[in-house]
Design an enzyme around this catalytic site. Sequence first.
Site, PDB file in Angstrom:
ATOM      1  N   GLU A  22       1.303   3.601   2.174  1.00 41.31           N
ATOM      2  CA  GLU A  22       1.978   3.857   3.454  1.00 41.31           C
ATOM      3  C   GLU A  22       3.082   2.830   3.709  1.00 41.31           C
ATOM      4  O   GLU A  22       4.151   3.178   4.207  1.00 41.31           O
ATOM      5  CB  GLU A  22       0.964   3.832   4.612  1.00 41.31           C
ATOM      6  CG  GLU A  22      -0.092   4.923   4.544  1.00 41.31           C
ATOM      7  CD  GLU A  22      -1.351   4.493   3.776  1.00 41.31           C
ATOM      8  OE1 GLU A  22      -1.238   3.637   2.860  1.00 41.31           O
ATOM      9  OE2 GLU A  22      -2.436   5.010   4.085  1.00 41.31           O
ATOM     10  N   CYS A  50      -2.578  -0.366   7.254  1.00 46.81           N
ATOM     11  CA  CYS A  50      -1.667   0.778   7.379  1.00 46.81           C
ATOM     12  C   CYS A  50      -1.838   1.484   8.714  1.00 46.81           C
ATOM     13  O   CYS A  50      -0.877   2.050   9.255  1.00 46.81           O
ATOM     14  CB  CYS A  50      -1.870   1.712   6.198  1.00 46.81           C
ATOM     15  SG  CYS A  50      -1.492   0.879   4.628  1.00 46.81           S
ATOM     16  N   HIS A  98       0.865  -1.168   0.000  1.00 50.12           N
ATOM     17  CA  HIS A  98       0.000   0.000   0.000  1.00 50.12           C
ATOM     18  C   HIS A  98       0.911   1.230   0.000  1.00 50.12           C
ATOM     19  O   HIS A  98       2.130   1.113   0.161  1.00 50.12           O
ATOM     20  CB  HIS A  98      -0.897  -0.046   1.241  1.00 50.12           C
ATOM     21  CG  HIS A  98      -2.145  -0.864   1.058  1.00 50.12           C
ATOM     22  ND1 HIS A  98      -3.189  -0.855   1.943  1.00 50.12           N
ATOM     23  CD2 HIS A  98      -2.508  -1.709   0.051  1.00 50.12           C
ATOM     24  CE1 HIS A  98      -4.156  -1.654   1.501  1.00 50.12           C
ATOM     25  NE2 HIS A  98      -3.762  -2.188   0.368  1.00 50.12           N
ATOM     26  N   CYS A 149      -6.047   2.349   5.757  1.00 51.88           N
ATOM     27  CA  CYS A 149      -6.838   1.143   6.052  1.00 51.88           C
ATOM     28  C   CYS A 149      -6.329   0.518   7.351  1.00 51.88           C
ATOM     29  O   CYS A 149      -5.361   0.985   7.940  1.00 51.88           O
ATOM     30  CB  CYS A 149      -6.725   0.164   4.882  1.00 51.88           C
ATOM     31  SG  CYS A 149      -5.138  -0.711   4.824  1.00 51.88           S
TER      32      CYS A 149
END
Lengths: 154, 154
Positions: free
Chosen positions: A62, A90, A60, A87
């Site tokens: 992050e 993260c 992702h 999410c």
Amino acid sequence: MSNGDLYETDAQKLEVATAEALLGAAEGGIPIGAALFTADGRLLGSGHNRRVQDHDAAMHAETNAFRNAGRQQSYRDTVMVTTLSPCWYCSGLVRQFGIGRVVIGDDLTFHGGQEWLAENGVEISVVNDPRLISLMSEFIELNPRLWNEDIGTD
Amino acid sequence: MSNGDLYETDAQKLEVATAEALLGAAEGGIPIGAALFTADGRLLGSGHNRRVQDHDAAMHAETNAFRNAGRQQSYRDTVMVTTLSPCWYCSGLVRQFGIGRVVIGDDLTFHGGQEWLAENGVEISVVNDPRLISLMSEFIELNPRLWNEDIGTD
């Protein structure tokens, strides 16, 4: 900006994450970007979602920025800036490593674990930049299956 | 076992994660391994902590196994098997992607977000295998700084 410059304001920091999101879009990927800074605005690392580009479900925005920041002994005084609300995956990263502050470019298109982080002492700042809201909402409208895959929604 | 075999029991599944942990130890890394299986015991991917080997702070055992399992449309019927209780980062991964079940080899040396996962509908099974408890507790005793770095403890 050149390498030694400081990104002092949240707007300057969010520009770095936004540039990563746009780079991801240009690569045909999911347009989410992030960047990790020291408290005084030094860029430690930035990145973007790499699901499509690298066939990597673990990257992702992050987690890619976190990787690109390299190994650090402490994250207490760091700021994670992300174009989209983090999410649970993260958010768990932020909590586990004690990242002190999160700046969120858009929490309307997707709303992750930011309240949970706030309850656990992380400072949360929400920008809701219209450019980022458009970027993400248009992407989701055009790519619902890919988006659902990225957040684990059956 | 060969590729098409099924790992039917939790003990068989945990052997795969344990082999990954021992491989990580042999490489000079942090000895934590994990593997993701389908509900009926087909191995989707396995991996181990890669902080030392790749200088990659984002690759805990569970995130490495998740990456190595490739892109999946659904995780509801999958089982994450890990030699050590998942930290918040890896617990967030499990929650976000809706992994249905987690098998934990050791939750005594380190205890992560497993109750939070159980509260959110994830089935948790704890083995507490003496070999794994020894492996991890001896590693931490000899490498406290590296271990603290891996879990973001200042």
